[in-house]
Design an enzyme around this catalytic site. Structure first.
Site, PDB file in Angstrom:
ATOM      1  N   ARG A 174      -1.037  -0.944  -8.588  1.00  0.00           N
ATOM      2  CA  ARG A 174      -2.421  -0.569  -8.270  1.00  0.00           C
ATOM      3  C   ARG A 174      -2.488   0.950  -8.372  1.00  0.00           C
ATOM      4  NH1 ARG A 174      -3.769  -1.085  -2.295  1.00  0.00           N
ATOM      5  NH2 ARG A 174      -4.229  -3.272  -2.683  1.00  0.00           N
TER       6      ARG A 174
ATOM      7  N   ASP B 125       0.851  -1.196   0.000  1.00  0.00           N
ATOM      8  CA  ASP B 125       0.000   0.000   0.000  1.00  0.00           C
ATOM      9  C   ASP B 125       0.887   1.246   0.000  1.00  0.00           C
ATOM     10  OD1 ASP B 125      -2.356  -1.447   0.139  1.00  0.00           O
ATOM     11  OD2 ASP B 125      -2.622  -1.188   2.295  1.00  0.00           O
TER      12      ASP B 125
HETATM   13  C1  LIG Z   1      -8.686  -1.309  -3.628  1.00  0.00           C
HETATM   14  C2  LIG Z   1      -8.237   0.049  -3.152  1.00  0.00           C
HETATM   15  C3  LIG Z   1      -7.009   0.184  -2.547  1.00  0.00           C
HETATM   16  C4  LIG Z   1      -6.555   1.444  -2.133  1.00  0.00           C
HETATM   17  N1  LIG Z   1      -5.276   1.573  -1.649  1.00  0.00           N
HETATM   18  C5  LIG Z   1      -4.824   2.819  -1.379  1.00  0.00           C
HETATM   19  C6  LIG Z   1      -3.457   3.039  -1.027  1.00  0.00           C
HETATM   20  O1  LIG Z   1      -2.631   2.114  -0.934  1.00  0.00           O
HETATM   21  N2  LIG Z   1      -3.067   4.310  -0.753  1.00  0.00           N
HETATM   22  C7  LIG Z   1      -3.926   5.383  -0.852  1.00  0.00           C
HETATM   23  O2  LIG Z   1      -3.496   6.518  -0.647  1.00  0.00           O
HETATM   24  N3  LIG Z   1      -5.221   5.186  -1.156  1.00  0.00           N
HETATM   25  C8  LIG Z   1      -5.694   3.942  -1.417  1.00  0.00           C
HETATM   26  N4  LIG Z   1      -7.005   3.787  -1.775  1.00  0.00           N
HETATM   27  C9  LIG Z   1      -7.972   4.901  -1.587  1.00  0.00           C
HETATM   28  C10 LIG Z   1      -8.040   5.808  -2.786  1.00  0.00           C
HETATM   29  O3  LIG Z   1      -6.837   6.513  -2.919  1.00  0.00           O
HETATM   30  C11 LIG Z   1      -9.206   6.798  -2.632  1.00  0.00           C
HETATM   31  O4  LIG Z   1      -8.978   7.582  -1.505  1.00  0.00           O
HETATM   32  C12 LIG Z   1     -10.562   6.161  -2.534  1.00  0.00           C
HETATM   33  O5  LIG Z   1     -10.677   5.017  -3.342  1.00  0.00           O
HETATM   34  C13 LIG Z   1     -11.659   7.164  -2.934  1.00  0.00           C
HETATM   35  O6  LIG Z   1     -11.546   7.545  -4.274  1.00  0.00           O
HETATM   36  P1  LIG Z   1     -12.426   6.882  -5.439  1.00  0.00           P
HETATM   37  O7  LIG Z   1     -11.670   7.005  -6.700  1.00  0.00           O
HETATM   38  O8  LIG Z   1     -12.771   5.486  -5.055  1.00  0.00           O
HETATM   39  O9  LIG Z   1     -13.731   7.648  -5.597  1.00  0.00           O
HETATM   40  P2  LIG Z   1     -14.428   8.808  -4.728  1.00  0.00           P
HETATM   41  O10 LIG Z   1     -13.795  10.075  -5.160  1.00  0.00           O
HETATM   42  O11 LIG Z   1     -14.468   8.497  -3.287  1.00  0.00           O
HETATM   43  O12 LIG Z   1     -15.865   8.688  -5.210  1.00  0.00           O
HETATM   44  C14 LIG Z   1     -16.248   8.816  -6.536  1.00  0.00           C
HETATM   45  C15 LIG Z   1     -17.729   8.625  -6.613  1.00  0.00           C
HETATM   46  O13 LIG Z   1     -18.110   7.451  -5.890  1.00  0.00           O
HETATM   47  C16 LIG Z   1     -19.137   7.719  -4.974  1.00  0.00           C
HETATM   48  N5  LIG Z   1     -18.872   6.936  -3.749  1.00  0.00           N
HETATM   49  C17 LIG Z   1     -17.681   6.735  -3.145  1.00  0.00           C
HETATM   50  N6  LIG Z   1     -17.807   5.927  -2.080  1.00  0.00           N
HETATM   51  C18 LIG Z   1     -19.106   5.609  -2.005  1.00  0.00           C
HETATM   52  C19 LIG Z   1     -19.872   4.802  -1.141  1.00  0.00           C
HETATM   53  N7  LIG Z   1     -19.326   4.164  -0.096  1.00  0.00           N
HETATM   54  N8  LIG Z   1     -21.160   4.699  -1.384  1.00  0.00           N
HETATM   55  C20 LIG Z   1     -21.745   5.351  -2.406  1.00  0.00           C
HETATM   56  N9  LIG Z   1     -21.088   6.118  -3.250  1.00  0.00           N
HETATM   57  C21 LIG Z   1     -19.783   6.253  -3.063  1.00  0.00           C
HETATM   58  C22 LIG Z   1     -19.129   9.204  -4.737  1.00  0.00           C
HETATM   59  O14 LIG Z   1     -20.434   9.684  -4.636  1.00  0.00           O
HETATM   60  C23 LIG Z   1     -18.449   9.781  -5.980  1.00  0.00           C
HETATM   61  O15 LIG Z   1     -19.355  10.227  -6.916  1.00  0.00           O
HETATM   62  C24 LIG Z   1      -7.433   2.553  -2.246  1.00  0.00           C
HETATM   63  C25 LIG Z   1      -8.679   2.401  -2.842  1.00  0.00           C
HETATM   64  C26 LIG Z   1      -9.086   1.187  -3.312  1.00  0.00           C
HETATM   65  C27 LIG Z   1     -10.425   1.074  -3.978  1.00  0.00           C
END
Ligand SMILES: Cc1cc2nc3c(=O)[nH]c(=O)nc-3n(C[C@H](O)[C@H](O)[C@H](O)COP(=O)(O)OP(=O)(O)OC[C@H]3O[C@@H](n4cnc5c(N)ncnc54)[C@H](O)[C@@H]3O)c2cc1C
Length: 298
Positions: free
Chosen positions: A175, A125
């Site tokens: 990732r 991560d």
């Molecule tokens: C598998 C995985 C591993 C990750 N590993 C890391 C890492 O190692 N380091 C790191 O810094 N970050 C990590 N992240 C987190 C990532 O960086 C983001 O902070 C996080 O995924 C939120 O961004 P997003 O692109 O998913 O979308 P967002 O910007 O959160 O959301 C985009 C859209 O999705 C909708 N949405 C989001 N969550 C929900 C929900 N629960 N219910 C309904 N609607 C929702 C929102 O309404 C929005 O329109 C990881 C994420 C994933 C999925």
């Protein structure tokens, strides 16, 4: 040993116990056993998993070693349970802030242990920018020893375009996520439209030139754009996977699987859920509402 609770200091334990009901949508229980059961259910729904033992920023050598040992147990349980999962690890949980060599040795033990599993891959991560260089240094050493390890790169960082090029050049499995930490504007894009543009640019490159990238996002717009891109470029569904977090947008998760794409779910477990949970709540108002709604649906 599956089922064992991993203890934390008493006062924090009381606090965490009393508020766990808020986080439980995003955390697959406190024990290895509960996490294995959560993965079994995901596998039955056509999803693979990556297991994460919650915790970060460890400053005591013993605690870093204990975390490594939990990972070794997890890998045994994955193998014994016959489930489809690899592991994700935060280097600050296994000693990066104490001594880079300690983090490397612990990571290498985890990788050596994982080599006996059906899925031997170990994901590192990515944490805040203060430990990014050290994380990539440890990754480089580990990758020189085995290709079954890969970093996370964050699209909100301006430097990531260069890191993606380098990962492609050495053939590392990346990732790609947006990034979850609060970074300053001199090194990070702060506006969501800019982050999305960069995410797509980097994802396109990884999909065309990289090795089996993990497209980690819940963002419907990004997911739709990626689906369109792979269709136009005839990139087969087994050349990449979508990745999402446990408990986030389950309907979208099921939709992706039903459409024939690969999906891996990041499944965190353990008692140290606070930092992880706060990041989920801070990034999305919806996540806070989901958590609160669980109070009424208990
Ligand atoms: C598998 C995985 C591993 C990750 N590993 C890391 C890492 O190692 N380091 C790191 O810094 N970050 C990590 N992240 C987190 C990532 O960086 C983001 O902070 C996080 O995924 C939120 O961004 P997003 O692109 O998913 O979308 P967002 O910007 O959160 O959301 C985009 C859209 O999705 C909708 N949405 C989001 N969550 C929900 C929900 N629960 N219910 C309904 N609607 C929702 C929102 O309404 C929005 O329109 C990881 C994420 C994933 C999925």
């Amino acid at each position: 040993m599956p089922g064992r609770r991993h203890e934390i200091p008493e006062r924090r334990a009381v606090l965490q116990k009393n508020f766990y009901f808020l986080a439980r949508r995003f955390v697959a229980g406190e024990t290895i056993g509960s996490a294995i059961e959560a993965v079994r259910a995901l596998n039955a729904a056509g999803m693979s998993a990556t297991l994460d033992f919650l915790g970060e920023d460890v400053f005591e050598r013993d605690a870093a070693i204990r975390t490594r040992d939990v990972y070794l147990e997890m890998l045994d349980s994955i193998r014994a349970g016959g489930i489809d999962s690899n592991v994700s690890v935060k280097l600050t949980a296994i000693g990066l802030r104490i001594d880079e060599n300690l983090a490397y040795d612990n990571l290498k033990s985890i990788m050596d242990h994982a080599a006996a599993n059906a899925d031997p891959f170990v994901r590192i991560d990515m944490e805040g920018s203060a430990v990014l260089e050290a994380t990539l240094r440890v990754f480089d050493r580990a990758f020189a020893a085995s290709k079954n390890v890969g970093p996370v790169l964050q699209a909100y960082l301006k430097r990531t375009a260069a890191d993606v090029d380098r990962a492609i050049a050495i053939g590392a499995r990346v990732r790609l996520c947006k990034g979850a930490y609060n970074e300053p504007p001199d090194i990070a894009y702060k506006d969501m439209p800019d982050i999305r543009v960069n995410y797509l640019k980097l994802a396109h490159k990884l999909l065309e030139q990289g090795v089996y990238p993990g497209i980690a996002t819940h963002d419907r717009r990004l997911i739709a754009a990626i689906k369109q891109f792979v269709a136009e470029r005839h990139i087969a569904n087994d050349r990449f996977e979508f990745q999402m977090l446990y408990g986030c947008r389950p309907r979208v998760q099921r939709e992706i699987v039903a459409q024939g794409y690969r999906l891996r779910i990041y499944v965190p477990f353990g008692t140290h859920w606070a930092g992880y949970f706060y990041r989920r709540v801070l990034e999305r108002r919806e996540n806070a509402l989901f958590a609160l709604s669980s109070i009424f649906s208990r």
